[in-house]
Scaffold this motif. Structure first.
Motif, PDB file in Angstrom:
ATOM      1  N   GLU A   1       0.822  -1.218   0.000  1.00 52.70           N
ATOM      2  CA  GLU A   1       0.000   0.000   0.000  1.00 52.70           C
ATOM      3  C   GLU A   1       0.851   1.262   0.000  1.00 52.70           C
TER       4      GLU A   1
ATOM      5  N   PHE B   1      -5.427   0.105  -8.003  1.00 56.34           N
ATOM      6  CA  PHE B   1      -4.843  -1.152  -7.517  1.00 56.34           C
ATOM      7  C   PHE B   1      -4.151  -0.886  -6.185  1.00 56.34           C
ATOM      8  N   ILE B   2      -3.736  -1.945  -5.540  1.00 52.93           N
ATOM      9  CA  ILE B   2      -3.098  -1.815  -4.223  1.00 52.93           C
ATOM     10  C   ILE B   2      -1.846  -0.937  -4.332  1.00 52.93           C
ATOM     11  N   GLY B   3      -1.815   0.107  -3.565  1.00 50.39           N
ATOM     12  CA  GLY B   3      -0.628   0.961  -3.513  1.00 50.39           C
ATOM     13  C   GLY B   3      -0.601   2.090  -4.523  1.00 50.39           C
TER      14      GLY B   3
END
Ligand SMILES: [Zn+2]
Lengths: 89, 998
Positions: B705, B886-888
């Motif tokens: 993240e 998306f994640i991060g």
């Protein structure tokens, strides 16, 4: 070593689990605008309370389920454990 | 040497088995069942060591875990074992022990000069003496302290002994097999509870072994024997001797160390030396008993001064006299038991009782036996240097302040009893706050913190009747709570002598004009004057006084010293002990060997070693292995006298020229299945996944993240709802947890399951221009042409009757395929590839060649994705979708990640084309700049490019994109090298990626 009640497996020793931090943190929704500050709070900032703490544990050497554990951070007393999708009190 | 102090008709040692051992090189005899202490005392040896600070002569003070003096070094099987308590270590044939903390010998110790320089060793001398000048520390103070201090020398050799760990669960753990332990264990076991009874000594029974009592018409010893025999026969009971429960941890987890073969001459091959038990008990009964307190008087550390209970135990258990002219110095009735025991064995003791006119059964008995008793009398000082020769004794006034009638009398030992201190350590470790009990002048546990109860003398109950009744009740009560059974056993009647109150007096005043050292802490040499000084200097909190004077900080944790220290502080401060409070007890209760703590997890066993199914083949073909996480992987296959450099160059060259095969079984593999699998991958990876067709693979990068690259790898769509994900070897476990986290907690609405399949598949990477030709021979029925199986394509095929999966992916940058078969067929696959590949000049290649190939291609790996890089830094920004979340992703727009001169991966070539650049070197503009030289970045990976036959490195440097073409310097202060370099593209070979698509 803590003795943690996994709602899927029963009482298991701490060395079967991995710690996952504060369980009350909500990941911001995808595709939504979010300020730098709010995002930073989510990524970096965690409280370190003395007393009751709802936290995540991953039963990594067991059923591999993430569970929520309500634990006293100073006495290690565990009050209740919940499945990942269970509502906490 | 004859055993002059051995008694003939008493004791529990086996007189039919004579055992020889050496102490400081001299041979002695004892009997089976003797400890080093009892055997040496039987031989008249009382001088065994030197004290920690003043190097004063040291003898034996106790008979068990409380021993502060007799710490020896054991030598066995050419191994050294320091920190052995002579009072606990049993002798065996050939045992060798020696004294510690004395040089050149225990009889003549140069350090004893400290004794005469004691004005320089006051409380806190470490802090005062060795502070100034600071430059003296390293060369002068530290070596001096190191030479002067310490109890023994640890072996630097590998410990060949075996140590085991064991996990056990029980209803009730009972710590100590004295009267309370036995009675409660019996009551609980009879009521159906699963009981573990632990005893630290070899013999069960505790105080029953030495006290003159009667339980249910049997002697204490007979009764304990009967109970223990019955307990041992019960299937719901585990009884363990030589086992010390030393730690009470959270949630009723207790740890016990069992000495399995410490007392045996030669360890049988598979017999462990010690075993560490992790015991999770539903309930605990702490029956650890109590330890006698010393009385404090002048030179009370002289060898021959010892606890009166110890003297009694040496007689009754070991048949050994600690002296032939004993002086008993007591403030309570316990001393009389010892005196009576001496008398029974034909030795005439003299009792000095600090009390004025006490009367009780046992005092009457002593009088009737004709034992000489002096009331209101004290020992002022022991006389004699290496052994007590006489004592100055005196009458003490009623207010206990004035001494009169001082006289010197001959004696060869002084047995002291200052009443009893309950062993509350385990209760305290559990979190139980103790309270001071005025009646016994000691702390007892207060309110149970965990599921624990303290019983017997550990709980301040000093009469047997009280103890037995309480223990039977508790054993029943606790077991009833667990088993809900109601089987109550009847409590036997107890006959014991009635005793009377102890005297609160414990420290003898100094006579006028005398300055005898009066010791409180015998192991750390803390005397009354040290505490007085600490208080004068302003230390108030008992925790500070403890640390400043080191009172109670030795390996015995102040088992005999803590309370007297507290008494002294409260006397000086005009407080009462409970106001002063006591220091915290922490595990371990007794020292535990590092070996026992580590157990089997040493060396290669610290983690399981994982080997691929092709491991044996690699071994047979001269593979040199390297640790890759927990895996063993071939680093290179040695031919003749090849070095690593030569072999890896040959292997890498062969891949570029012909074809090579590499064992890639270790790659993490995760099956991702479910109707929402595509959507899930789309959120996990930075690039787009919704439109990947079945039978196609895609390279993906996943972030944390915080925007940092977590891992990379290819994922293949096997069928509509089934993806095969690969991860790096190192990150496999973390990636699985990461995926589970998001599926279970963040997006539980996604219908996806993940499972690790790393162990299910054996993998071989076939790479090089000849790889397709080889594949055509391996899979004659499958179309592996560029059209039939294009780059990033996937096919299931038949490998000589074995189902196989072919992925056309490449890490080496060459035309390459990865073939997977079920693990059990791994070796079959490998041998077929080698066999069929012969005509194409196939050679196996290891991780070193693999690194070379990927580095010169500019493919990133763990050394670039090191937990600090974002996709941009590794030139992976092309894989970051602008359209989807998306994640991060949100983190990538943070200011530090978007600044124009952000670090980026580049290639580095030395200008001389010959000097290899050490990994970790800095890239700098000016090698002569003032330190600290501002660095642009660092070299992450280096290789010898087989394509261009010169060194090539990857580096991550500031503003890397604009640095290409610049002449800079690589500096390695570690290797003392400065190398002029040119910055080039990280894609050193085949920058257009033509080969993989060929
Ligand atoms: Zn579980």
């Amino acid at each position: 070593m803590l003795y943690i009640f996994c709602p899927h497996c029963g009482l298991r020793s701490q060395n079967e689990f991995a710690y996952g931090g504060d369980a009350t943190v909500k990941r911001p929704e995808l595709n939504k605008e979010i300020s730098d500050k709010d995002w930073d709070n989510f990524v970096y900032l965690r409280k370190s309370p003395r007393g009751k703490h709802l936290e995540l544990w991953h039963h990594i050497s067991g059923c591999r389920q993430w569970i929520k554990v309500e634990r006293d951070t100073s006495t290690h007393e565990i009050f209740k454990t919940y499945k990942a999708d269970e509502l906490t009190e | 040497m004859s055993q002059d102090f051995r008694l003939n008709n008493i004791g529990m040692v086996n007189r039919n088995k004579k055992i020889s051992f050496t102490f400081n090189g001299k041979k002695y005899f004892g009997y089976e069942g003797d400890t080093i202490a009892s055997a040496l005392i039987a031989n008249g040896v009382h001088l065994v060591g030197r004290s920690f600070k003043y190097h004063r002569p040291r003898g034996f003070f106790g008979v068990g875990v409380d021993e502060p003096y007799a710490i020896l070094q054991l030598e066995r099987n050419n191994e050294r074992d320091p920190n052995i308590r002579a009072t606990e270590q049993e002798i065996f044939e050939g045992l060798e022990v020696k004294s510690v903390n004395c040089w050149p010998s225990v009889n003549f110790d140069i350090g004893a000069i400290n004794n005469f320089l004691k004005m320089f060793f006051p409380a806190g001398f470490y802090y005062k003496t060795f502070m100034w000048p600071p430059s003296f520390w390293y060369k002068i103070y530290e070596p001096f302290i190191r030479m002067a201090a310490g109890f023994g020398e640890a072996s630097i050799k590998h410990d060949k002994e075996r140590y085991e760990h064991k996990y056990e669960y029980c209803d009730l753990l009972i710590t100590g097999s004295g009267p309370s332990g036995l009675a409660s264990a019996y009551a609980a076991a009879k009521n159906g509870a699963r009981v573990i009874l632990a005893e630290d000594k070899p013999r069960y029974g505790g105080s029953l072994l030495t006290s003159d009592v009667n339980i249910g018409n049997q002697t204490g010893t007979e009764w304990s024997e009967k109970i223990i025999t019955e307990l041992k026969s019960m299937s719901n009971v585990i009884v363990k001797n030589r086992s010390q429960v030393f730690g009470y941890y959270d949630h009723n987890m207790l740890v016990m160390s069992e000495r399995i073969s410490d007392h045996l001459p030669k360890t049988q091959k598979y017999l462990p030396k010690q075993r560490l038990w992790y015991i999770r008990a539903k309930e605990v009964l702490i029956s650890s008993g109590s330890i006698e307190r010393p009385l404090v008087f002048g030179n009370n550390d002289t060898p021959g001064v010892m606890l009166s209970s110890a003297a009694k135990e040496y007689m009754k258990v070991y048949g050994v006299l600690v002296g032939k002219k004993p002086l008993i110095f007591t403030n309570n009735d316990s001393g009389y038991e010892t005196a009576i025991e001496f008398k029974k064995n034909g030795v005439n003791p003299l009792i000095l009782d600090t009390r004025k006119e006490p009367s009780s059964d046992i005092i009457t008995e002593a009088k009737n036996l004709g034992i000489e008793i002096k009331f209101s009398y004290v020992v002022v000082a022991a006389k004699g240097y290496k052994k007590v020769k006489s004592a100055d004794i005196a009458k003490i006034s009623d207010n206990k302040k004035d001494l009169s009638n001082i006289e010197n009398i001959k004696c060869d030992c002084i047995c002291v009893s200052g009443f009893w201190t309950p062993s509350i350590h385990l209760a305290s470790q559990s979190g139980n706050k103790s309270e001071f009990n005025e009646k016994i002048d000691a702390f007892i546990p207060k309110k149970s913190k965990q599921k624990e109860n303290t019983i017997g003398s550990a709980n301040g109950k000093f009469t047997l009747e009280e103890t037995i009744n309480e223990a039977f009740d508790k054993g029943y009560e606790v077991s009833n709570k667990i088993t809900e059974n109601n089987n109550k056993v009847s409590i036997p009647t107890v006959v014991e002598k009635k005793s009377t109150e102890h005297d609160k007096f414990w420290c003898v005043p100094l006579p006028k004009g005398k300055s005898y050292k009066r010791f409180l802490d015998f192991q750390n040499d803390v005397a009354v004057t040290d505490i007085e000084l600490a208080l004068r200097e302003g230390f108030r909190s008992i925790e500070h006084v403890k640390r400043y004077t080191t009172l109670g900080m030795a390996t015995d944790q102040g088992k005999t010293s803590n309370l007297n220290g507290l008494q002294l502080v409260s006397d000086i401060e005009n407080k009462v002990v409970p106001q002063v409070g006591h220091t915290t007890f922490r595990p371990p209760y007794t020292p535990v060997s590092i070996g026992a703590i580590v157990g089997r997890e040493v060396g290669k066993h610290s983690k399981p070693t994982r080997k691929s199914p092709m491991h044996e083949w690699h071994e047979k073909n001269n593979a040199v292995f390297v640790d890759a996480g927990v895996w063993l992987r071939p680093r290179y296959y040695k031919q003749g006298n090849e070095t690593l450099f030569e072999a890896s160059k040959r292997e890498a060259k062969n891949v570029r020229k012909n074809v090579g095969v590499c064992d890639v079984t270790t790659l993490g593999k995760i099956d991702v299945k479910g109707p929402d699998a595509a959507e899930f991958l789309n959120r996990v990876y930075t690039n787009a996944w919704l439109k990947l067709p079945v039978g196609k693979a895609r390279y993906g990068v996943m972030l944390r993240e915080d925007g940092i690259v977590m891992d990379d790898g290819t994922t293949t769509r096997i069928s509509e709802n089934h993806y095969h994900m690969t991860t790096t070897t190192a990150q496999a476990a973390n990636v699985l947890s990461h995926l589970e986290y998001y599926l279970q907690l963040v997006w539980p609405e996604l219908n996806v399951n993940v499972v690790s399949t790393t162990e299910q598949w054996a993998g071989a990477a076939i790479a090089g221009p000849n790889s397709r030709a080889l594949l055509m021979k391996l899979f004659p029925n499958t179309d592996v042409s560029n059209e039939g199986l294009p780059f990033m394509g996937y096919k299931e095929a038949d490998l000589f009757g074995i189902p196989a999966k072919i992925y056309r992916i490449s890490f080496s940058g060459e035309l390459a395929y990865e073939v997977n078969v079920e693990s059990d067929y791994g070796n079959f696959m490998w041998e077929k590839i080698i066999e069929v590949g012969k005509e194409f000049q196939i050679q196996p290649y290891g991780t070193e060649a693999l690194s070379t190939l990927r580095i010169e291609m500019g493919h990133v790996a763990g050394s670039e994705l090191d937990g600090r890089t974002i996709p941009h830094d590794a030139s992976l920004e092309g894989l970051v979708s602008k359209k989807k979340d998306f994640i991060g992703k949100r983190s990538l727009s943070r200011s530090a990640f978007t600044k124009p001169d952000r670090e980026k991966i580049v290639g580095v070539v030395p200008l001389d084309k010959t000097t290899s650049i050490p990994e970790g070197s800095y890239i700098v503009k000016d090698p002569k700049a003032k330190l600290p030289n501002p660095k642009l970045g660092h070299v992450s990976a280096s290789c010898w490019s087989v394509e261009y036959d010169n060194p090539f490195s990857l580096a991550i440097i500031k503003d890397g994109k604009n640095m290409i073409g610049q002449k800079l310097f690589a500096m390695s202060p570690l290797k003392n090298k400065t190398i002029p370099v040119e910055i080039v593209s990280s894609h050193y070979v085949d920058p257009e990626g033509k080969r993989v698509r060929a």
